[in-house]
Every structure is written in structure tokens, then in C-alpha cells.
Design a protein around this motif. Sequence first.
Motif, PDB file in Angstrom:
ATOM      1  N   PRO A   1      12.199   3.949   0.488  1.00  0.00           N
ATOM      2  CA  PRO A   1      11.207   4.378   1.142  1.00  0.00           C
ATOM      3  C   PRO A   1      10.331   3.162   1.527  1.00  0.00           C
ATOM      4  CG  PRO A   1      10.871   4.774  -1.046  1.00  0.00           C
ATOM      5  CD  PRO A   1      12.481   4.351  -0.766  1.00  0.00           C
ATOM      6  N   GLU A   2      10.414   1.817   1.093  1.00  0.00           N
ATOM      7  CA  GLU A   2       9.544   0.816   1.193  1.00  0.00           C
ATOM      8  C   GLU A   2      10.076   0.054   2.442  1.00  0.00           C
ATOM      9  OE1 GLU A   2       9.853   1.291  -3.191  1.00  0.00           O
ATOM     10  OE2 GLU A   2      11.312   1.384  -1.461  1.00  0.00           O
ATOM     11  N   VAL A   3      11.212   0.539   3.241  1.00  0.00           N
ATOM     12  CA  VAL A   3      11.863  -0.477   4.265  1.00  0.00           C
ATOM     13  C   VAL A   3      11.617   0.345   5.448  1.00  0.00           C
ATOM     14  CG1 VAL A   3      13.923  -1.220   5.111  1.00  0.00           C
ATOM     15  CG2 VAL A   3      13.371  -1.378   2.776  1.00  0.00           C
ATOM     16  N   ASP A   4      11.191  -0.611   6.703  1.00  0.00           N
ATOM     17  CA  ASP A   4      11.299  -0.204   7.853  1.00  0.00           C
ATOM     18  C   ASP A   4      12.615  -0.195   8.350  1.00  0.00           C
ATOM     19  OD1 ASP A   4      11.112   0.189  10.481  1.00  0.00           O
ATOM     20  OD2 ASP A   4       9.350  -0.940  10.912  1.00  0.00           O
ATOM     21  N   ALA A   5      13.436   0.876   8.434  1.00  0.00           N
ATOM     22  CA  ALA A   5      14.898   0.559   8.917  1.00  0.00           C
ATOM     23  C   ALA A   5      14.972   0.058  10.347  1.00  0.00           C
ATOM     24  CB  ALA A   5      15.658   1.883   9.075  1.00  0.00           C
ATOM     25  N   GLU A   6      13.892  -0.014  11.285  1.00  0.00           N
ATOM     26  CA  GLU A   6      13.902  -0.629  12.583  1.00  0.00           C
ATOM     27  C   GLU A   6      13.653  -2.036  12.503  1.00  0.00           C
ATOM     28  OE1 GLU A   6      14.968   1.058  15.358  1.00  0.00           O
ATOM     29  OE2 GLU A   6      15.409   2.796  13.959  1.00  0.00           O
ATOM     30  N   ARG A   7      13.489  -2.791  11.158  1.00  0.00           N
ATOM     31  CA  ARG A   7      13.182  -4.158  11.157  1.00  0.00           C
ATOM     32  C   ARG A   7      13.955  -4.639  10.068  1.00  0.00           C
ATOM     33  NH1 ARG A   7       7.082  -5.284  10.544  1.00  0.00           N
ATOM     34  NH2 ARG A   7       7.240  -3.245   9.265  1.00  0.00           N
ATOM     35  N   ILE A   8      15.197  -4.819  10.217  1.00  0.00           N
ATOM     36  CA  ILE A   8      16.347  -5.491   9.191  1.00  0.00           C
ATOM     37  C   ILE A   8      17.008  -6.659   9.881  1.00  0.00           C
ATOM     38  CG2 ILE A   8      18.424  -5.064   8.003  1.00  0.00           C
ATOM     39  CD1 ILE A   8      17.484  -2.185   7.683  1.00  0.00           C
ATOM     40  N   GLY A   9      16.822  -7.674   9.166  1.00  0.00           N
ATOM     41  CA  GLY A   9      17.446  -9.035   9.253  1.00  0.00           C
ATOM     42  C   GLY A   9      18.568  -9.348   8.318  1.00  0.00           C
ATOM     43  N   CYS A  10      18.852 -10.695   8.420  1.00  0.00           N
ATOM     44  CA  CYS A  10      19.842 -11.241   7.388  1.00  0.00           C
ATOM     45  C   CYS A  10      19.597 -12.699   7.499  1.00  0.00           C
ATOM     46  CB  CYS A  10      21.167 -10.865   7.489  1.00  0.00           C
ATOM     47  SG  CYS A  10      21.894 -11.441   8.972  1.00  0.00           S
ATOM     48  N   LEU A  11      19.954 -13.440   6.552  1.00  0.00           N
ATOM     49  CA  LEU A  11      19.933 -14.789   6.265  1.00  0.00           C
ATOM     50  C   LEU A  11      21.010 -15.273   5.119  1.00  0.00           C
ATOM     51  CD1 LEU A  11      16.801 -16.228   4.615  1.00  0.00           C
ATOM     52  CD2 LEU A  11      17.522 -13.950   4.116  1.00  0.00           C
ATOM     53  N   GLY A  12      21.535 -16.400   5.340  1.00  0.00           N
ATOM     54  CA  GLY A  12      22.390 -17.090   4.281  1.00  0.00           C
ATOM     55  C   GLY A  12      22.735 -18.511   4.781  1.00  0.00           C
ATOM     56  N   ASN A  13      23.263 -19.159   3.706  1.00  0.00           N
ATOM     57  CA  ASN A  13      23.702 -20.745   3.851  1.00  0.00           C
ATOM     58  C   ASN A  13      25.155 -20.809   3.296  1.00  0.00           C
ATOM     59  OD1 ASN A  13      22.946 -23.363   4.133  1.00  0.00           O
ATOM     60  ND2 ASN A  13      23.495 -23.615   1.941  1.00  0.00           N
ATOM     61  N   SER A  14      25.662 -21.748   4.096  1.00  0.00           N
ATOM     62  CA  SER A  14      27.179 -22.029   4.027  1.00  0.00           C
ATOM     63  C   SER A  14      27.995 -20.743   3.898  1.00  0.00           C
ATOM     64  CB  SER A  14      27.180 -22.536   2.427  1.00  0.00           C
ATOM     65  OG  SER A  14      28.472 -23.382   2.168  1.00  0.00           O
ATOM     66  N   TYR A  15      28.571 -20.260   2.906  1.00  0.00           N
ATOM     67  CA  TYR A  15      29.407 -19.069   3.197  1.00  0.00           C
ATOM     68  C   TYR A  15      28.670 -17.956   3.404  1.00  0.00           C
ATOM     69  CZ  TYR A  15      32.424 -15.039   1.888  1.00  0.00           C
ATOM     70  OH  TYR A  15      33.162 -14.130   2.025  1.00  0.00           O
ATOM     71  N   GLY A  16      27.221 -18.037   2.845  1.00  0.00           N
ATOM     72  CA  GLY A  16      26.316 -16.919   3.280  1.00  0.00           C
ATOM     73  C   GLY A  16      26.033 -16.798   4.730  1.00  0.00           C
ATOM     74  N   GLY A  17      25.813 -18.095   5.190  1.00  0.00           N
ATOM     75  CA  GLY A  17      25.616 -18.159   6.798  1.00  0.00           C
ATOM     76  C   GLY A  17      27.167 -17.377   7.499  1.00  0.00           C
TER      77      GLY A  17
ATOM     78  N   THR B   1       0.943  -1.382   0.094  1.00  0.00           N
ATOM     79  CA  THR B   1       0.130   0.005   0.011  1.00  0.00           C
ATOM     80  C   THR B   1       0.947   1.164   0.232  1.00  0.00           C
ATOM     81  OG1 THR B   1      -0.251  -0.113   2.536  1.00  0.00           O
ATOM     82  CG2 THR B   1      -1.910  -1.209   1.155  1.00  0.00           C
ATOM     83  N   ASP B   2       0.290   2.351  -0.321  1.00  0.00           N
ATOM     84  CA  ASP B   2       1.169   3.527  -0.370  1.00  0.00           C
ATOM     85  C   ASP B   2       1.647   3.782   0.987  1.00  0.00           C
ATOM     86  OD1 ASP B   2       0.505   3.790  -3.063  1.00  0.00           O
ATOM     87  OD2 ASP B   2      -1.200   5.288  -2.831  1.00  0.00           O
ATOM     88  N   GLY B   3       2.757   4.264   0.922  1.00  0.00           N
ATOM     89  CA  GLY B   3       3.544   4.742   2.247  1.00  0.00           C
ATOM     90  C   GLY B   3       3.961   3.523   3.132  1.00  0.00           C
ATOM     91  N   GLU B   4       3.584   2.157   2.737  1.00  0.00           N
ATOM     92  CA  GLU B   4       3.732   0.985   3.604  1.00  0.00           C
ATOM     93  C   GLU B   4       5.303   0.945   3.857  1.00  0.00           C
ATOM     94  OE1 GLU B   4       2.353  -3.735   4.030  1.00  0.00           O
ATOM     95  OE2 GLU B   4       2.168  -2.457   2.214  1.00  0.00           O
ATOM     96  N   LYS B   5       5.645   0.436   4.859  1.00  0.00           N
ATOM     97  CA  LYS B   5       7.345   0.046   5.125  1.00  0.00           C
ATOM     98  C   LYS B   5       7.404  -1.179   5.661  1.00  0.00           C
ATOM     99  CE  LYS B   5       9.065   4.591   6.138  1.00  0.00           C
ATOM    100  NZ  LYS B   5       9.960   4.877   5.142  1.00  0.00           N
ATOM    101  N   ARG B   6       8.120  -2.181   4.876  1.00  0.00           N
ATOM    102  CA  ARG B   6       8.093  -3.468   5.264  1.00  0.00           C
ATOM    103  C   ARG B   6       9.345  -3.751   5.854  1.00  0.00           C
ATOM    104  NH1 ARG B   6       5.219  -6.924   1.791  1.00  0.00           N
ATOM    105  NH2 ARG B   6       3.057  -5.886   1.276  1.00  0.00           N
ATOM    106  N   PRO B   7       9.451  -4.858   6.771  1.00  0.00           N
ATOM    107  CA  PRO B   7      10.840  -5.498   7.211  1.00  0.00           C
ATOM    108  C   PRO B   7      11.617  -5.739   6.015  1.00  0.00           C
ATOM    109  CG  PRO B   7       9.207  -6.993   7.664  1.00  0.00           C
ATOM    110  CD  PRO B   7       8.299  -5.762   6.831  1.00  0.00           C
ATOM    111  N   ALA B   8      12.871  -5.815   6.060  1.00  0.00           N
ATOM    112  CA  ALA B   8      14.174  -6.202   5.112  1.00  0.00           C
ATOM    113  C   ALA B   8      14.935  -7.157   5.329  1.00  0.00           C
ATOM    114  CB  ALA B   8      14.816  -4.648   4.621  1.00  0.00           C
ATOM    115  N   LEU B   9      15.594  -7.678   4.443  1.00  0.00           N
ATOM    116  CA  LEU B   9      16.401  -8.859   4.656  1.00  0.00           C
ATOM    117  C   LEU B   9      17.678  -8.812   3.873  1.00  0.00           C
ATOM    118  CD1 LEU B   9      14.096 -12.176   5.105  1.00  0.00           C
ATOM    119  CD2 LEU B   9      15.530 -10.788   6.899  1.00  0.00           C
TER     120      LEU B   9
END
Length: 332
Positions: free
Chosen positions: A195-211, A93-101
Motif C-alpha cells: 500500500p505504500e508503493v506507487d506501482a507506476e514508479r519503480i526503479g532499480c539500482l545495484g553495484n558490481s554483480y548488483g549492476g 502520510t496516511d494513504g501516501e504512495k512512494r516510488p520504490a527501488l
Amino acid sequence: MNQPESFISFLDAYGEARPPVMRYDGKEDFDTWQRKFRNAVTTLRGPLPDRVALKVEILEEKEEADHTRRTVRIAVSDVSALIAYVLIPKVMTDGEKRPALVASHGHTQDGIDTTCGVNVEDAKRAYGLEAVRAGYVVIAPSWWGWHGRDGHLDRVGGRDKCNVIQNAASMYGMNVTDLHIQDGQAAVDALCEMPEVDAERIGCLGNSYGGRTMMWLTIFERRIKACVAAGSMNTFRERSLKLSSCGIQYFPGILQYGDVPELFSLVAPRALQLQAGALDGLITPADRDAMVETVGVAYTKSGVEEAFSYVLHPEGHFLKWDLAAPFLERYL
């Protein structure tokens, strides 16, 4: 001479006689230990090029059925730029901010293409694609030697591309782990400005070298609130004795102070999920189980026992999105 000398035997004896001096035994005040260990690890970092002001250039944009995929170039330093995919859900939706990874690729041939499901049929490794379909904004950085940052590979030939660049970087006192931490922080900077990101809700994920890269990034990037690391529950000690680690996974000298269990303990009190596959031949079960115990103690001592999750799934060297999803939803 009946039997030739072995460098493995040398390392084994050296490590036995000189174990890490900062393992956490559960007796010392955890906050004090964590601060001292973090400081010790920080002393192992090498020189880095100076960061420059954030600049994100969109090189390409493609509309998929359920998300938009951008190929971007992010200014990192006065001498380097990061290539990455940015995936944005279409239903917003307009102005919505999502968590990011931050979705980190492993040693797959196609790097971020695999992670983001771009022209690669490898659904078990497309956790970046799974994440955007679950509603997250995703950035997938390309590490040195992969998609968009592989212009040097014609000089590598049949050698290990990671070891080759680490050998070259070490002549300047740099290590590639450090460079990838800096790249990851630039990726987080880019997310925070979207503008789509909530900067207070940032995480990360990865496998192998990504982990492994997400372990390092989370240690040094406090804006990351939750980390899912899969396929990386092996120790540097074990990797050294098998002569099997590439050169871009660690700080030189790390085994003076601690090993992977202690490093994951630096993530506390932020949320951490460790995933391992029962059929993963790269993970030694005894090391894996000891790591769970060490990290579990760290979270208990931090007063946030519930923020540590360990998942042993029945498959191999994979990150299981269906197991990561409820954990990330809880903390982001």
C-alpha cells in the motif's frame, strides 16, 4: 613442445573468428534491431520452475530511527522462495504512495546486510539504506548463496560459490541468471502489492554483480522505469579472456549475438544511468568508453537521448548514491 597450449588463446582466437552477429551498427532501424536482438537473447533462456501466486511472509520487523526494516519470504515458484529486506520510510502520510527501488547487492560477503546497512559498517555500499533515507520504499533481494539463501554453502568449501551452483543448475538445463531474473520479478510483484508503493514508479539500482543483475532484470521486467547500474561496465568478452567472471552473470551463448553494450541498449527507451569509477580496476577504460558510445547511439535512435546518463566518478568499484539520486528523482 616449447609452450603449453592456453585455453585463453583458444577463446581469443575463437571469438575473433566468430564475433557477435547482432552488434548494432547504427544503420538498421533501431526498433527493428532491438526487437530481433531481444528475441535472440530470449532464445538463450533456460527452463524455469513455474511461478506461484504471490505470498509475502514477514519473518521479522525492526524499527530503526528513520525507517522500518522487514525481513520477508516471498513465494517465487513451486520449489523456491526469496528472502529479502523491505525498507519503509517512517515519515509518510496516511494513504501516501512512494516510488520504490529494487536494490541489488554485489559480491560483498554480507549481501543484503551490506546494501541495507544492517550490522555492517560499509557506508559506500549501503545504497539501499541511502535510498530509504531519501524517501523510497526499498526491497533488497538476497541472491542464491547469500543471507537467508545460503543453506548449501557447507558443501561449497573453498570453491567459488557462484560457479558451484551454476554447474549444478546446468545439469537441469537451467542457469542462475534466469533464476535471479525470476526472483527479481517476484520482488517487483511484492512491491506492487504494498500500500505504500506507487506501482507506476519503480526503479532499480545495484553495484558490481548488483549492476549486472539489474541490467538483466530491467531487460525482462517492463515495470521498471529507471535503472542505475554501477561497476558493471565490463564486457563478457573481456571477462572470458581473463577467466574472471563467475558463472551466474550471463546466458550461455550470449556472445553469439552481442555483448554488454547491446544488452544495456535493450533498456531503451526507459531511463538508464551507467556509473563507473575512474579507479575501478575491474573495468577496462577502452571497453567502458566504447559501451558509452554504443548505448548512447541506442538512446539517440530511440528519440530519448536525455534518458541515458553516464557518470564517471573519481573513486573505485562503488555506486555513488549522490549521483544516482537526482537521476532517479527525475524519472521516478
